[in-house]
Motif scaffolding. Structure first.
Motif: not given
Length: 239
Positions: A168-169, A172-173, A177-178
């Motif tokens: 999940t990180k 985000e990077e 994610l959205d």
């Protein structure tokens, strides 16, 4: 008796805008190509399959940073062994699960869209798991696992197993994610937890990292595709 020395690489049929200017995700090229090469080198026959018999390549996976020159030559050559197999790839109805000893779910973010509902591929993998074959996924390919059911337990084949997959990180990077949330699909970490698996992160989101738990083999990201396929061969050879 050991399962057949034949591998089936699953590819996603989905595609959707993910990158700047609406560029789309789809099949991540090296996540299918590198395992294809590893399996062929290890003496396996290799087929490719998708749920609908269609594929579209992920935009990012065709960019220079993600597709080394040697791989690009193979990818752009329609007469290469890989492209010939890919362009004539199979649908679930074409496949006899008992003929294969390794199931390998390649990925691309698009896998999050179609793999959770890919009943044909899931049923093939479930049959192969029951046969004692290797069932594997790399990166977002783990989206297929919750629907691969162990007929003995009625639960996912990764229930109670240790697995890895894209972090999940990392989502985000990448700033995606959205978008994934807008697809109303879980991340790989969430999907693993929901299926009752123990998820293990790689040291860093982009580090090559694999996990083998019995006949379940998983890899974390595009950099892990080669190593995950090698781990599959190693697990297969122990059967």
């Amino acid at each position: 008796m050991a399962p057949p020395r034949k591998a089936l690489i699953a590819v996603t049929s989905a595609h959707a805008p993910l990158y700047p200017d609406g560029k789309e995700t789809g099949m991540f090229v090296t996540e299918a190509l590198h395992p294809f090469n590893v399996f062929r080198k290890a003496g396996f026959e290799v087929d490719l399959a998708s749920e609908t018999g269609t594929y579209q390549a992920d935009w990012l996976s065709q960019q220079k940073d993600w597709l080394p020159e040697e791989d690009r030559k193979v990818w752009e050559d329609p007469s290469s062994d890989f492209r010939k197999k890919l362009d004539a790839h199979l649908k679930p109805g074409d496949i006899e699960a008992h003929e294969y000893g390794i199931f390998f779910a390649s990925a691309g973010h698009a896998s999050l869209i179609d793999y959770p509902d890919a009943k044909g591929l899931q049923n093939i993998a479930s049959t192969m798991f029951t046969d004692g074959s290797i069932v594997s996924a790399v990166c977002h390919g783990g989206a297929i696992f919750p629907g691969i059911i162990n007929p003995k337990t009625g639960k996912s084949i990764i229930n109670g197993r240790t697995v890895t997959g894209f972090t999940t990180k990392g989502e985000e990077e990448e700033g995606v994610l959205d978008t994934i949330k807008s697809w109303k699909k879980p991340t790989i970490e969430a999907a693993a937890a929901d299926a009752g698996a123990k998820y293990v992160s790689p040291p860093g989101p982009w580090d090559s990292f694999t996990q083998t738990d019995g006949t379940i083999v998983t890899g974390a990201n595009p950099a892990s595709a080669h190593a995950t396929a090698e781990a599959c061969v190693e697990a297969f050879n122990k059967l």
